[in-house]
Write a protein that holds these residues in place. Structure first.
Motif, PDB file in Angstrom:
ATOM      1  N   LEU A   1      -3.515   4.870  10.419  1.00 40.84           N
ATOM      2  CA  LEU A   1      -2.943   4.943   8.818  1.00 40.84           C
ATOM      3  C   LEU A   1      -2.941   6.891   9.161  1.00 40.84           C
ATOM      4  N   ASN A   2      -2.261   7.296   8.208  1.00 38.02           N
ATOM      5  CA  ASN A   2      -2.146   8.745   7.869  1.00 38.02           C
ATOM      6  C   ASN A   2      -2.387   9.686   6.555  1.00 38.02           C
ATOM      7  N   GLU A   3      -3.544  10.273   6.985  1.00 36.97           N
ATOM      8  CA  GLU A   3      -4.467  10.502   5.551  1.00 36.97           C
ATOM      9  C   GLU A   3      -4.341  11.670   5.476  1.00 36.97           C
ATOM     10  N   LYS A   4      -3.405  12.405   4.776  1.00 46.12           N
ATOM     11  CA  LYS A   4      -3.011  14.384   5.036  1.00 46.12           C
ATOM     12  C   LYS A   4      -2.653  14.518   5.805  1.00 46.12           C
TER      13      LYS A   4
ATOM     14  N   TYR B   1       1.144  -1.338  -0.275  1.00 45.92           N
ATOM     15  CA  TYR B   1       0.031  -0.271  -0.416  1.00 45.92           C
ATOM     16  C   TYR B   1       0.635   1.043   0.280  1.00 45.92           C
ATOM     17  N   ASN B   2       1.420   1.775   0.964  1.00 46.28           N
ATOM     18  CA  ASN B   2       2.843   2.930   1.353  1.00 46.28           C
ATOM     19  C   ASN B   2       3.801   2.934  -0.391  1.00 46.28           C
TER      20      ASN B   2
ATOM     21  N   PHE C   1      -6.239   3.985  -1.452  1.00 43.70           N
ATOM     22  CA  PHE C   1      -4.717   4.142  -0.901  1.00 43.70           C
ATOM     23  C   PHE C   1      -4.064   5.544  -1.549  1.00 43.70           C
TER      24      PHE C   1
ATOM     25  N   TYR D   1      -4.236  11.701  11.582  1.00 40.65           N
ATOM     26  CA  TYR D   1      -4.529   9.632  11.862  1.00 40.65           C
ATOM     27  C   TYR D   1      -4.993   9.508  12.412  1.00 40.65           C
TER      28      TYR D   1
ATOM     29  N   VAL E   1      -6.237   9.284  -2.100  1.00 33.28           N
ATOM     30  CA  VAL E   1      -6.445   9.782  -1.235  1.00 33.28           C
ATOM     31  C   VAL E   1      -5.301   9.857  -0.429  1.00 33.28           C
ATOM     32  N   LYS E   2      -3.492   9.961  -0.401  1.00 39.91           N
ATOM     33  CA  LYS E   2      -2.670  10.253  -0.275  1.00 39.91           C
ATOM     34  C   LYS E   2      -2.830   8.875   1.303  1.00 39.91           C
ATOM     35  N   ARG E   3      -3.201   8.631   1.776  1.00 39.85           N
ATOM     36  CA  ARG E   3      -3.697   7.243   2.649  1.00 39.85           C
ATOM     37  C   ARG E   3      -2.208   6.524   3.117  1.00 39.85           C
ATOM     38  N   LYS E   4      -1.687   6.350   3.681  1.00 39.99           N
ATOM     39  CA  LYS E   4      -0.049   5.064   4.142  1.00 39.99           C
ATOM     40  C   LYS E   4      -0.601   4.578   5.440  1.00 39.99           C
TER      41      LYS E   4
END
Length: 213
Positions: A171-174, A89-90, A134, A177, A137-140
Motif C-alpha cells: 500500500l501507498n498512503e501519501k 480501490y485504486n 481508502f 509504503y 486518506v489517498k491510499r492505493k
C-alpha cells in the motif's frame, strides 16, 4: 571620398548583423514554442494511455466469464481477487454498472457458506465504505503477491478439501509504503476452489521485520 565609402559599406554590414540577431531570436522562440507544444501533447498522450489502460482492465475484469473460465488453482483464484480489489480501490469504483459487475465477480469466488454470511446488500455497503475510506486518506494498492502454488497448504476438513493461502498487499498512503497481510481458506465446491473464510494477519508483518533485523 574613400573614407566615406568605407563608412557607407560598414553601415549595411551592421544592419545585416542586427537583422540576423533578430532572426535568430525569433527562430529560438519558434523552436521553444514547438517543443512546448510537442511535450504537452506527449504528456497528454501518456495520460490518455493510462486512462485507457485502467478502463481496459476494468472492462476485462467486469466481463470475464467465470462460468466458463474459472481460475483452476487456489493461487489463481486469489490473483484474480487481487486484480479486482486493486482495480476497484485504486479507481474508487463505488457505484454504477462496473461496481455491480465487479462485486458480482467477487461473490463468484465465494463459497456458499461465505455468501450466506455476507448478504448482497451488506456486502455492497461494506465494500463501498472501505473503498471510500481508502480514497479519503489517498491510499492505493501498489501491488499484491500471492503464495506460490508450492507454498499453498492443503488440509481435509470434514471430508472437504481446503487450501490455505496468504496474500500481501503493498500500500501507498501519501508517499508512505506499508504491507497488509490477509490469510484465506479456500474450499473445493463443485470442482472449483471457493473462498471459505479470510482474516487480516497482524503478525505476518512483524515476523518479517524480525527476520530482516
Amino acid at each position: 571620398m574613400r573614407r566615406r565609402a568605407s563608412r557607407q559599406e560598414a553601415n549595411p554590414a551592421k544592419k545585416m548583423a542586427k537583422n540576423m540577431s533578430v532572426f535568430a531570436f525569433l527562430t529560438c522562440l519558434i523552436v521553444i514554442g514547438i517543443m512546448f507544444v510537442y511535450y504537452q501533447h506527449k504528456n497528454s498522450d501518456k495520460s490518455d494511455a493510462g486512462d485507457v489502460s485502467s478502463a481496459s482492465e476494468i472492462q476485462r475484469l467486469a466481463q470475464k466469464d467465470l462460468d466458463s473460465g474459472y481460475p483452476e488453482t487456489p493461487a489463481e483464484v486469489m490473483k484474480f481477487l487481487g486484480r479486482v480489489n486493486q482495480c476497484m480501490y485504486n479507481n474508487e469504483i463505488v457505484e454504477g454498472e462496473y461496481f455491480d459487475q465487479l462485486l458480482s465477480q467477487i461473490r463468484m469466488l465465494y463459497s456458499d457458506s461465505l455468501m450466506q454470511q455476507n448478504p448482497l446488500e451488506e456486502h455492497e455497503k461494506n465494500l463501498r465504505e472501505e473503498i471510500q475510506s481508502f480514497a479519503s486518506v489517498k491510499r492505493k494498492i501498489v501491488n499484491y503477491t500471492v503464495d506460490k502454488s508450492s507454498s499453498v497448504k492443503y488440509r481435509t476438513i470434514d471430508g472437504k478439501e481446503c487450501a490455505y493461502v496468504q496474500m500481501a498487499y503493498f500500500l501507498n498512503e501519501k508517499g508512505n509504503y506499508s504491507k497488509s497481510f490477509q490469510d484465506y481458506i479456500l474450499i473445493r465446491e463443485n470442482n472449483q476452489w471457493k473462498i471459505l473464510a479470510f482474516k487480516k494477519n497482524e503478525k505476518a508483518g512483524i515476523n518479517d521485520e524480525k527476520k530482516e533485523a
